[in-house]
Design an enzyme around this catalytic site. Sequence first.
Site, PDB file in Angstrom:
ATOM      1  N   LEU A 424      11.294  36.491   6.167  1.00 42.66           N
ATOM      2  CA  LEU A 424      11.560  35.066   6.326  1.00 42.66           C
ATOM      3  C   LEU A 424      12.371  34.545   5.144  1.00 42.66           C
ATOM      4  O   LEU A 424      12.095  34.895   3.988  1.00 42.66           O
ATOM      5  CB  LEU A 424      10.256  34.262   6.427  1.00 42.66           C
ATOM      6  CG  LEU A 424       9.275  34.665   7.533  1.00 42.66           C
ATOM      7  CD1 LEU A 424       8.168  35.546   6.956  1.00 42.66           C
ATOM      8  CD2 LEU A 424       8.661  33.431   8.192  1.00 42.66           C
ATOM      9  N   ASP A 425      13.368  33.744   5.462  1.00 39.31           N
ATOM     10  CA  ASP A 425      14.064  33.009   4.419  1.00 39.31           C
ATOM     11  C   ASP A 425      13.120  31.929   3.901  1.00 39.31           C
ATOM     12  O   ASP A 425      12.156  31.562   4.575  1.00 39.31           O
ATOM     13  CB  ASP A 425      15.342  32.397   5.006  1.00 39.31           C
ATOM     14  CG  ASP A 425      16.135  31.621   3.974  1.00 39.31           C
ATOM     15  OD1 ASP A 425      16.211  32.085   2.830  1.00 39.31           O
ATOM     16  OD2 ASP A 425      16.660  30.549   4.314  1.00 39.31           O
ATOM     17  N   LYS A 426      13.383  31.413   2.712  1.00 41.62           N
ATOM     18  CA  LYS A 426      12.499  30.387   2.137  1.00 41.62           C
ATOM     19  C   LYS A 426      12.940  28.981   2.522  1.00 41.62           C
ATOM     20  O   LYS A 426      12.253  28.282   3.247  1.00 41.62           O
ATOM     21  CB  LYS A 426      12.439  30.513   0.610  1.00 41.62           C
ATOM     22  CG  LYS A 426      11.511  29.479  -0.053  1.00 41.62           C
ATOM     23  CD  LYS A 426      11.418  29.682  -1.544  1.00 41.62           C
ATOM     24  CE  LYS A 426      12.663  29.168  -2.263  1.00 41.62           C
ATOM     25  NZ  LYS A 426      12.752  27.685  -2.262  1.00 41.62           N
ATOM     26  N   VAL A 623      13.853  35.925  10.052  1.00 38.10           N
ATOM     27  CA  VAL A 623      13.861  34.512  10.403  1.00 38.10           C
ATOM     28  C   VAL A 623      14.729  33.782   9.393  1.00 38.10           C
ATOM     29  O   VAL A 623      14.484  33.873   8.182  1.00 38.10           O
ATOM     30  CB  VAL A 623      12.444  33.912  10.399  1.00 38.10           C
ATOM     31  CG1 VAL A 623      12.467  32.504  10.977  1.00 38.10           C
ATOM     32  CG2 VAL A 623      11.482  34.791  11.175  1.00 38.10           C
TER      33      VAL A 623
END
Length: 731
Positions: A424-426, A623
């Site tokens: 996941l990206d932040k 994501v």
Amino acid sequence: MSDDTSPQHGCCGGHQAEPGETVTAPADSDTLRLRIQEMDCPTEEALLRKALTSAPGVAALEFDLMGRVLSIHHHDADTEALQARVRDLGMTPRPLDDEDDTDAPPESNEPRWGRLILAGLLALGAEIAGWTPWPWTDWLSPLLALLAIVLVGLPTWRKGWVAIRHRTLNINALMSVAVTGALLIGHWSEAAMVMVLFTLAERIEAGSLERARRAIRDLLDSAPRQARRRTAAGDWESVAAEDVVIGEVVRILPGERLPLDGEVVRGHPSLDESPITGESLPVDKAPGDSVFAGAINHDGDFDIRTTRAASDTTLARIIHAVEQAQASQAPTQRFIDRFAAVYTPVVFVLAILTALTWPWLVGGAWLDGIYRALVLLVIACPCALVISTPVTIVSGLSAAARAGILIKGGRFLEQGRRLSWLALDKTGTLTRGEPALEHWEALGDASAAHHQNLARQAALLAGRSTHPVSAAIQRALAAGSNDGRVDDVRERPGQGIEGWVDGQALWLGNRRLADARGLLDATLAERLEALERRGASVVALGSADRVLALFAVRDPLKPTSLAAIQGLHRLGVKTLMLSGDNRHAVAAIAAEAGIDSARGELLPEDKLTIIEEHSRHGVTGMVGDGINDAPALARADIGFSMGAAGSDVAIETADVALMDDDLGKLPSFLRLARTTHRVLIQNIVLALGIKAVFMALAFTGQATLWMAVFADLGSSLLVIGNGLRLLRHSS
């Protein structure tokens, strides 16, 4: 075809040129789109390919079996001749240009219920007459049987002859041979009952398949066809939605659906956006907010300025994506079709061998061997097996779309069950994507004028970047800044932005950019680390030879992120955060969200490398926002885009688009993927199991023709009904 022609639902036999494959229209070609009510499985697709591929001018064929639409890409072909070839196959082509829209309700080419009921009574009478000992029943039973077959069986015989003529073994061909054989060996009442049961089961099957098709038509019906637009004189007129051009003002009254995408220019409506995002709670809107076609206005009239044409709304693009996904084949479906291409001819040959060799093998009568062969012919059609997969996949895709999860193909839905790692990206994914400036400090000169000038320069430079952190700096400082000139702006992916502000070369970026410029000394590194340990993302403003100011920005975690990560963990999926932010801020957010592993200070190519490494050890998803994380999203086994509502890039590039910012849809996607797989396995076991049982009964003499038909069509209904359960799937 006449009203007494039932649609072909048989799915037996092989097909050519990979039916169901995605086709790209050749350049400079014209397209003839035909709705063919009889076309809804690979059997018809194979017949149409044989008839049309060699036609002059035809470049490519594109099939949407669930929508019953054939697109013929051609170069100056005779379209009337092409339609004549379709009619020669016993099918009725209807150009979509002749319809108001592609979602026109299907025509009824099924036998009327009254005729079917009468045929059933005649077949039952033939059966009863065959049991009675009176002499006159010797001619009554055949007469009643023939009348029943004529009432409902002629369409099947016609389509069976077309299939045989084109060397295709489908259910109509097999059923025609079986009924004809039964008549020739004197099984009159049984032949009639077989034909009536077959027609009845097809009628029920057609209704079941229509439920899957209605799932898409429900989406199409989400946007009204009329819009109320403002005229140049200031009046309001009702026009077709497709006649409204971008920039015109449209009014929506309470209780109405929005016909077009737009931006609110008057009013504060409360909208139900569930057709787009799957979120059932109303969303309050204000002037300047974006709204989407298909949303329902709960209260108060309001005006919007349209931002998209009717053919290009977010809802239209969602529908187009789902239709494309339905037209493509999932891995299981491709395997089943290849299996059917072998299974049917093998059983057909077995039936012929049984008829020819039965007296020599077991010493039975010729007619007994022929009868068993006819039973095998009915069993030879893998209708239930072939039809179960597309119905199940389409039901899963439709259920996901209704929940605000746009899946771009059956293979991603199937692959989702095997997901082991999810990266996941932040920013904007786990966090709100709306960071706020918590603190900033100037380095060196402490005068108020110097502070004001630095704030102005930082705001001007940040205003030329699309990154959320830059946007936070620009929002916080723009109010106190004066006009200035910014030239030669250049983005440094994963690092920051550079440009000339009022003739001075400045840069605004993270630790990596400062280090690349040779300005990261021990004192600055210590100060950066102190701010980063508080969970902040630190951005520096600098010139060619020194750092001028530091800006600490913090992006809070979304309220749904923690529950989503916990849901993924309960499903056995490990999580990984990949971010370009500093390692301390990444570690703080990862700990707060419960992420298994976190990596910070990554460039886009670093994220790509990590995804490639994890993909070698299991199915890995990514994501992101669909833009900055494009390389990693493209490389991941499944790429998920967040916040896809209104985003062209997300809908076009993602494998799975979550139509709002809710990470909680990720566990829902996984549960749906696993449920879909279970249903697929159940359907395959049901279809093959019933076939195996009746094949054994056929050889032992326990299965009759009507029992074989009942089992064949009954298993089709079972697997269709089982697949349609996914339409009621709850996350």
